[in-house]
Write a protein that holds these residues in place. Structure first.
Motif, PDB file in Angstrom:
ATOM      1  N   ARG A  15     -13.467 -16.808  26.067  1.00 16.62           N
ATOM      2  CA  ARG A  15     -14.618 -15.948  26.354  1.00 16.62           C
ATOM      3  C   ARG A  15     -15.931 -16.742  26.313  1.00 16.62           C
ATOM      4  O   ARG A  15     -16.805 -16.562  27.160  1.00 16.62           O
ATOM      5  CB  ARG A  15     -14.686 -14.797  25.338  1.00 16.62           C
TER       6      ARG A  15
ATOM      7  N   ASN B 142     -11.292 -16.187  21.802  1.00 17.58           N
ATOM      8  CA  ASN B 142     -12.753 -16.298  21.660  1.00 17.58           C
ATOM      9  C   ASN B 142     -13.294 -17.536  22.351  1.00 17.58           C
ATOM     10  O   ASN B 142     -14.399 -17.525  22.911  1.00 17.58           O
ATOM     11  CB  ASN B 142     -13.131 -16.310  20.177  1.00 17.58           C
TER      12      ASN B 142
ATOM     13  N   VAL C  29      -9.118 -10.004  28.509  1.00 17.23           N
ATOM     14  CA  VAL C  29      -9.473 -11.420  28.588  1.00 17.23           C
ATOM     15  C   VAL C  29      -8.384 -12.197  29.309  1.00 17.23           C
ATOM     16  O   VAL C  29      -8.669 -13.017  30.205  1.00 17.23           O
ATOM     17  CB  VAL C  29      -9.722 -12.006  27.183  1.00 17.23           C
TER      18      VAL C  29
ATOM     19  N   GLN D 207     -14.133  -7.923  24.430  1.00 19.87           N
ATOM     20  CA  GLN D 207     -13.329  -8.492  23.361  1.00 19.87           C
ATOM     21  C   GLN D 207     -11.857  -8.127  23.467  1.00 19.87           C
ATOM     22  O   GLN D 207     -11.020  -8.721  22.784  1.00 19.87           O
ATOM     23  CB  GLN D 207     -13.881  -8.049  22.002  1.00 19.87           C
ATOM     24  N   ASN D 208     -11.522  -7.152  24.278  1.00 18.07           N
ATOM     25  CA  ASN D 208     -10.128  -6.739  24.416  1.00 18.07           C
ATOM     26  C   ASN D 208      -9.265  -7.911  24.880  1.00 18.07           C
ATOM     27  O   ASN D 208      -9.510  -8.510  25.928  1.00 18.07           O
ATOM     28  CB  ASN D 208     -10.029  -5.584  25.416  1.00 18.07           C
TER      29      ASN D 208
ATOM     30  N   THR E 145      -6.371 -15.648  18.142  1.00 18.01           N
ATOM     31  CA  THR E 145      -7.695 -15.022  18.165  1.00 18.01           C
ATOM     32  C   THR E 145      -8.772 -16.048  18.485  1.00 18.01           C
ATOM     33  O   THR E 145      -9.680 -15.793  19.295  1.00 18.01           O
ATOM     34  CB  THR E 145      -7.994 -14.358  16.809  1.00 18.01           C
TER      35      THR E 145
END
Length: 228
Positions: free
Chosen positions: A34, A31, A51, A46-47, A27
Protein backbone atom coordinates in the motif's frame (compact mmCIF):
# COMPACT_ATOMS: atom_id res chain seq x y z
CA UNK A 1 5.31 -16.53 36.23
CA UNK A 2 5.47 -19.17 33.47
CA UNK A 3 3.34 -22.35 33.70
CA UNK A 4 5.24 -25.60 33.36
CA UNK A 5 4.92 -27.22 29.94
CA UNK A 6 5.37 -30.71 28.52
CA UNK A 7 7.35 -31.37 25.36
CA UNK A 8 4.09 -31.68 23.39
CA UNK A 9 2.91 -28.33 24.73
CA UNK A 10 6.18 -26.69 23.78
CA UNK A 11 5.90 -28.12 20.27
CA UNK A 12 2.37 -26.80 19.82
CA UNK A 13 3.39 -23.39 21.17
CA UNK A 14 6.20 -23.35 18.61
CA UNK A 15 3.63 -23.87 15.85
CA UNK A 16 1.49 -21.02 17.20
CA UNK A 17 4.45 -18.65 17.44
CA UNK A 18 5.61 -19.36 13.91
CA UNK A 19 2.03 -19.00 12.62
CA UNK A 20 1.70 -15.66 14.40
CA UNK A 21 5.00 -14.56 12.94
CA UNK A 22 3.79 -15.36 9.43
CA UNK A 23 0.58 -13.41 10.08
CA UNK A 24 2.59 -10.41 11.25
CA UNK A 25 4.80 -10.66 8.18
CA UNK A 26 1.72 -10.82 5.94
CA UNK A 27 0.28 -7.68 7.54
CA UNK A 28 3.61 -5.89 7.11
CA UNK A 29 3.80 -6.96 3.45
CA UNK A 30 0.29 -5.69 2.73
CA UNK A 31 1.15 -2.35 4.33
CA UNK A 32 4.38 -2.16 2.33
CA UNK A 33 2.48 -2.74 -0.91
CA UNK A 34 0.00 0.00 0.00
CA UNK A 35 2.80 2.39 0.92
CA UNK A 36 4.75 1.82 -2.28
CA UNK A 37 1.71 2.15 -4.53
CA UNK A 38 0.76 5.40 -2.81
CA UNK A 39 4.04 6.84 -4.17
CA UNK A 40 2.52 6.40 -7.63
CA UNK A 41 -0.77 7.99 -6.64
CA UNK A 42 -2.53 4.64 -6.18
CA UNK A 43 -4.25 4.80 -2.79
CA UNK A 44 -5.68 1.49 -1.61
CA UNK A 45 -7.95 0.82 1.38
CA UNK A 46 -6.79 -1.27 4.31
CA UNK A 47 -8.91 -4.27 3.34
CA UNK A 48 -6.42 -7.05 2.61
CA UNK A 49 -8.40 -8.74 -0.16
CA UNK A 50 -8.93 -5.41 -1.91
CA UNK A 51 -5.19 -4.69 -1.74
CA UNK A 52 -4.39 -8.07 -3.30
CA UNK A 53 -6.84 -7.54 -6.14
CA UNK A 54 -6.23 -3.87 -6.94
CA UNK A 55 -2.45 -4.07 -6.54
CA UNK A 56 -2.30 -6.91 -9.05
CA UNK A 57 -4.45 -4.90 -11.46
CA UNK A 58 -2.17 -1.86 -11.07
CA UNK A 59 1.05 -3.72 -11.89
CA UNK A 60 0.92 -3.22 -15.68
CA UNK A 61 0.89 0.55 -15.24
CA UNK A 62 4.01 0.63 -13.06
CA UNK A 63 7.41 1.45 -14.62
CA UNK A 64 10.33 -0.95 -14.82
CA UNK A 65 11.65 -2.20 -11.53
CA UNK A 66 8.67 -0.83 -9.62
CA UNK A 67 6.59 -3.42 -11.45
CA UNK A 68 9.12 -6.11 -10.53
CA UNK A 69 9.43 -5.06 -6.88
CA UNK A 70 5.72 -4.87 -6.13
CA UNK A 71 5.11 -8.01 -8.16
CA UNK A 72 7.64 -9.82 -5.95
CA UNK A 73 5.84 -8.54 -2.85
CA UNK A 74 2.53 -9.87 -4.17
CA UNK A 75 4.16 -13.24 -4.89
CA UNK A 76 5.56 -13.28 -1.36
CA UNK A 77 2.11 -12.39 -0.03
CA UNK A 78 0.59 -15.34 -1.90
CA UNK A 79 3.23 -17.67 -0.47
CA UNK A 80 2.46 -16.41 3.05
CA UNK A 81 -1.26 -16.98 2.48
CA UNK A 82 -0.55 -20.60 1.56
CA UNK A 83 1.79 -21.14 4.50
CA UNK A 84 -0.66 -19.62 7.01
CA UNK A 85 -3.49 -21.76 5.61
CA UNK A 86 -1.28 -24.82 6.10
CA UNK A 87 -0.59 -23.88 9.73
CA UNK A 88 -4.28 -23.12 10.32
CA UNK A 89 -5.21 -26.58 9.06
CA UNK A 90 -2.61 -28.19 11.33
CA UNK A 91 -3.79 -26.24 14.39
CA UNK A 92 -7.41 -27.17 13.67
CA UNK A 93 -6.54 -30.85 13.29
CA UNK A 94 -4.51 -30.77 16.51
CA UNK A 95 -7.38 -29.16 18.41
CA UNK A 96 -9.93 -31.63 17.12
CA UNK A 97 -7.70 -34.54 18.13
CA UNK A 98 -7.36 -33.33 21.74
CA UNK A 99 -10.21 -33.99 24.17
CA UNK A 100 -9.43 -30.89 26.24
CA UNK A 101 -9.45 -28.65 23.18
CA UNK A 102 -12.72 -30.15 21.97
CA UNK A 103 -14.28 -29.38 25.33
CA UNK A 104 -13.02 -25.79 25.21
CA UNK A 105 -14.45 -25.35 21.70
CA UNK A 106 -17.98 -25.81 23.07
CA UNK A 107 -17.58 -22.33 24.60
CA UNK A 108 -18.83 -19.45 22.42
CA UNK A 109 -15.83 -17.37 21.40
CA UNK A 110 -13.29 -20.20 21.68
CA UNK A 111 -12.45 -21.81 18.36
CA UNK A 112 -9.73 -24.31 17.38
CA UNK A 113 -6.86 -21.79 17.42
CA UNK A 114 -7.70 -20.42 20.86
CA UNK A 115 -8.42 -23.86 22.31
CA UNK A 116 -5.15 -25.26 20.99
CA UNK A 117 -3.19 -22.26 22.26
CA UNK A 118 -4.78 -22.45 25.73
CA UNK A 119 -4.00 -26.15 26.13
CA UNK A 120 -0.46 -25.61 24.86
CA UNK A 121 0.14 -22.69 27.22
CA UNK A 122 -1.49 -23.87 30.45
CA UNK A 123 -2.16 -27.60 30.04
CA UNK A 124 -4.63 -28.65 32.73
CA UNK A 125 -4.38 -25.20 34.34
CA UNK A 126 -3.17 -26.66 37.64
CA UNK A 127 -0.63 -23.86 37.99
CA UNK A 128 -3.52 -21.48 38.68
CA UNK A 129 -5.59 -21.52 41.87
CA UNK A 130 -8.76 -20.33 40.19
CA UNK A 131 -10.18 -18.81 37.04
CA UNK A 132 -9.66 -15.24 38.21
CA UNK A 133 -5.95 -15.91 38.67
CA UNK A 134 -5.74 -17.18 35.10
CA UNK A 135 -7.64 -14.12 33.83
CA UNK A 136 -5.25 -11.89 35.78
CA UNK A 137 -2.23 -13.70 34.31
CA UNK A 138 -3.67 -13.03 30.86
CA UNK A 139 -4.04 -9.34 31.69
CA UNK A 140 -7.84 -9.44 31.54
CA UNK A 141 -8.49 -8.15 35.06
CA UNK A 142 -8.78 -4.35 35.51
CA UNK A 143 -6.14 -2.53 37.52
CA UNK A 144 -7.34 -1.33 40.90
CA UNK A 145 -6.61 2.12 42.28
CA UNK A 146 -8.11 4.45 44.82
CA UNK A 147 -9.51 7.97 44.59
CA UNK A 148 -10.91 9.73 47.63
CA UNK A 149 -10.50 6.56 49.64
CA UNK A 150 -12.78 4.60 47.30
CA UNK A 151 -11.53 1.65 45.22
CA UNK A 152 -11.78 2.13 41.45
CA UNK A 153 -11.23 -0.12 38.47
CA UNK A 154 -9.05 1.11 35.63
CA UNK A 155 -7.89 -0.35 32.32
CA UNK A 156 -6.82 -3.97 32.04
CA UNK A 157 -3.26 -4.80 33.08
CA UNK A 158 -2.23 -6.43 29.75
CA UNK A 159 0.14 -8.69 31.66
CA UNK A 160 0.93 -12.31 30.82
CA UNK A 161 0.53 -13.90 27.42
CA UNK A 162 -0.45 -11.23 24.87
CA UNK A 163 -1.08 -13.85 22.16
CA UNK A 164 -3.67 -15.70 24.25
CA UNK A 165 -5.22 -12.42 25.35
CA UNK A 166 -5.55 -11.31 21.73
CA UNK A 167 -7.18 -14.62 20.72
CA UNK A 168 -9.70 -14.38 23.56
CA UNK A 169 -10.51 -10.77 22.65
CA UNK A 170 -11.02 -11.77 19.01
CA UNK A 171 -13.35 -14.52 20.18
CA UNK A 172 -15.23 -12.01 22.31
CA UNK A 173 -15.73 -9.83 19.22
CA UNK A 174 -17.35 -12.78 17.49
CA UNK A 175 -19.65 -13.40 20.47
CA UNK A 176 -20.72 -9.76 20.58
CA UNK A 177 -21.16 -9.49 16.80
CA UNK A 178 -23.46 -12.52 16.77
CA UNK A 179 -25.36 -11.65 19.96
CA UNK A 180 -28.10 -9.33 18.53
CA UNK A 181 -31.30 -11.29 17.95
CA UNK A 182 -30.19 -14.24 20.07
CA UNK A 183 -31.98 -15.20 23.27
CA UNK A 184 -29.42 -17.40 25.04
CA UNK A 185 -28.06 -16.18 28.38
CA UNK A 186 -24.52 -15.51 27.14
CA UNK A 187 -25.73 -13.30 24.28
CA UNK A 188 -28.17 -11.39 26.47
CA UNK A 189 -25.50 -10.89 29.12
CA UNK A 190 -22.93 -9.72 26.56
CA UNK A 191 -25.31 -7.16 25.09
CA UNK A 192 -26.26 -5.93 28.55
CA UNK A 193 -22.59 -5.40 29.43
CA UNK A 194 -22.02 -3.53 26.18
CA UNK A 195 -24.99 -1.26 26.82
CA UNK A 196 -23.87 -0.58 30.37
CA UNK A 197 -20.09 -0.31 29.99
CA UNK A 198 -19.38 0.18 26.28
CA UNK A 199 -17.99 -2.01 23.51
CA UNK A 200 -14.36 -2.22 24.67
CA UNK A 201 -15.14 -3.18 28.25
CA UNK A 202 -17.70 -5.70 27.04
CA UNK A 203 -15.01 -7.42 24.97
CA UNK A 204 -12.74 -7.65 28.00
CA UNK A 205 -15.57 -8.95 30.19
CA UNK A 206 -16.44 -11.69 27.69
CA UNK A 207 -12.78 -12.64 27.24
CA UNK A 208 -12.24 -12.77 31.02
CA UNK A 209 -15.34 -14.91 31.48
CA UNK A 210 -14.10 -17.31 28.82
CA UNK A 211 -10.72 -17.48 30.55
CA UNK A 212 -12.43 -18.41 33.83
CA UNK A 213 -14.55 -21.00 32.04
CA UNK A 214 -11.44 -22.43 30.40
CA UNK A 215 -9.80 -22.80 33.81
CA UNK A 216 -12.81 -24.70 35.18
CA UNK A 217 -12.98 -26.97 32.14
CA UNK A 218 -9.25 -27.74 32.09
CA UNK A 219 -8.55 -28.01 35.82
CA UNK A 220 -11.77 -29.70 36.93
CA UNK A 221 -12.92 -31.36 33.73
CA UNK A 222 -16.19 -29.43 33.84
CA UNK A 223 -18.43 -29.12 30.81
CA UNK A 224 -19.37 -25.76 29.35
CA UNK A 225 -22.02 -23.92 31.34
CA UNK A 226 -24.12 -21.17 29.78
CA UNK A 227 -23.10 -18.74 32.51
CA UNK A 228 -20.22 -19.04 34.98
Amino acid sequence: FVPLKTVDQQGTLCVHRVRQGFIGERTATINRVRGLLSEFGIVLPQNANTVRRQAAAALENLPGWANRAIGDLLSHLHALDLRIAEYDAHVKATAQADERSRKLMTTPGIGPTTASALVAAIGNAHDFKNGRQLAAWLGLVPKQYSTGGKPRLGSITKAGDSYLRTLLILGARSVLANAPGKTDRISRWALAVQQRAGYGKALVAIAAKNARMAWAMLSKGEAFRAMA
